[in-house]
Scaffold this active site. Sequence first.
Site, mmCIF file in Angstrom:
data_model
loop_
_atom_site.group_PDB
_atom_site.id
_atom_site.type_symbol
_atom_site.label_atom_id
_atom_site.label_comp_id
_atom_site.label_asym_id
_atom_site.label_seq_id
_atom_site.Cartn_x
_atom_site.Cartn_y
_atom_site.Cartn_z
ATOM 1 N N ASP A 89 5.632 -1.380 4.989
ATOM 2 C CA ASP A 89 6.950 -1.322 4.374
ATOM 3 C C ASP A 89 6.928 -0.501 3.400
ATOM 4 O O ASP A 89 6.506 -0.771 2.125
ATOM 5 C CB ASP A 89 7.195 -2.905 4.030
ATOM 6 C CG ASP A 89 7.500 -3.851 5.140
ATOM 7 O OD1 ASP A 89 7.118 -3.381 6.386
ATOM 8 O OD2 ASP A 89 8.102 -4.970 4.917
ATOM 9 N N LYS A 151 15.141 -1.754 5.979
ATOM 10 C CA LYS A 151 14.931 -3.092 5.252
ATOM 11 C C LYS A 151 15.853 -2.967 3.967
ATOM 12 O O LYS A 151 15.965 -1.974 3.434
ATOM 13 C CB LYS A 151 13.355 -3.285 4.852
ATOM 14 C CG LYS A 151 13.092 -4.444 4.022
ATOM 15 C CD LYS A 151 11.560 -4.639 4.114
ATOM 16 C CE LYS A 151 11.266 -5.709 2.893
ATOM 17 N NZ LYS A 151 9.700 -5.830 2.641
ATOM 18 N N LYS A 180 15.560 -5.339 8.953
ATOM 19 C CA LYS A 180 14.957 -6.449 8.475
ATOM 20 C C LYS A 180 15.452 -6.863 6.933
ATOM 21 O O LYS A 180 16.017 -6.002 6.213
ATOM 22 C CB LYS A 180 13.320 -6.087 7.879
ATOM 23 C CG LYS A 180 12.461 -7.108 7.081
ATOM 24 C CD LYS A 180 11.196 -6.856 6.801
ATOM 25 C CE LYS A 180 10.376 -7.786 5.805
ATOM 26 N NZ LYS A 180 9.194 -7.394 5.625
#
Length: 216
Positions: A89, A151, A180
Amino acid sequence: MEINKFIDHTILKATATEADIIELCKEAREYEFFSVCVNSGYVPLAKKQLSNSKVKVCAVVGFPLGAMSTEAKVFEAEQALKDGAEEIDMVINIGELKSKNLKKVEDEIAAIKNVIGDKVLKVIIETCYLTPQEIVIASELAVNAKADYVKTSTGFGTDGAKMENIKLMKKAVNGSAKIKASGGIKNLDTALSYIEAGVERIGTSSGVSIVKELKG
């Protein structure tokens, strides 16, 4: 619904100790979360704790500000994979996005995707600092750079996941990347509302209480 399979069980605070990481992994095994999400320095410990389990190890890169050099982020991602991470991430360079240096932002995401290959890359765009137009642009750049997910947040900005931003992101990626949601997701209702909106992963440190709420 197996809500546990949507959850990246997360601890990213600066004060997290080895004991905290061990406890995180123990909970992830017990509740069969999709992954644990940790700072990259803790990947070896998490990997060791999760051996012989299906729980993946996810590492954050360039966290939480995203303002370090591309070379530093690429190195961090590579090292995290060597240490056993299966997902990355990364935080985009928010200042470069706001400076309209869009190619630079896209090239950085692509450079990290290039070194991690078929491993999952989630791109944190930190929506709380972006205008709606910038959220769309950042999401499109992530898609162009072949990221797997976009995300919402680090959880360390001024705000976390918001439904209106998730809808913007979903429209912008148009099926070419997953979403996400993370930041401020502390209860079952919030998690379910995002899943119903099409989110495929939830980043939260409240995974245990969310699962308990569902079972309760």
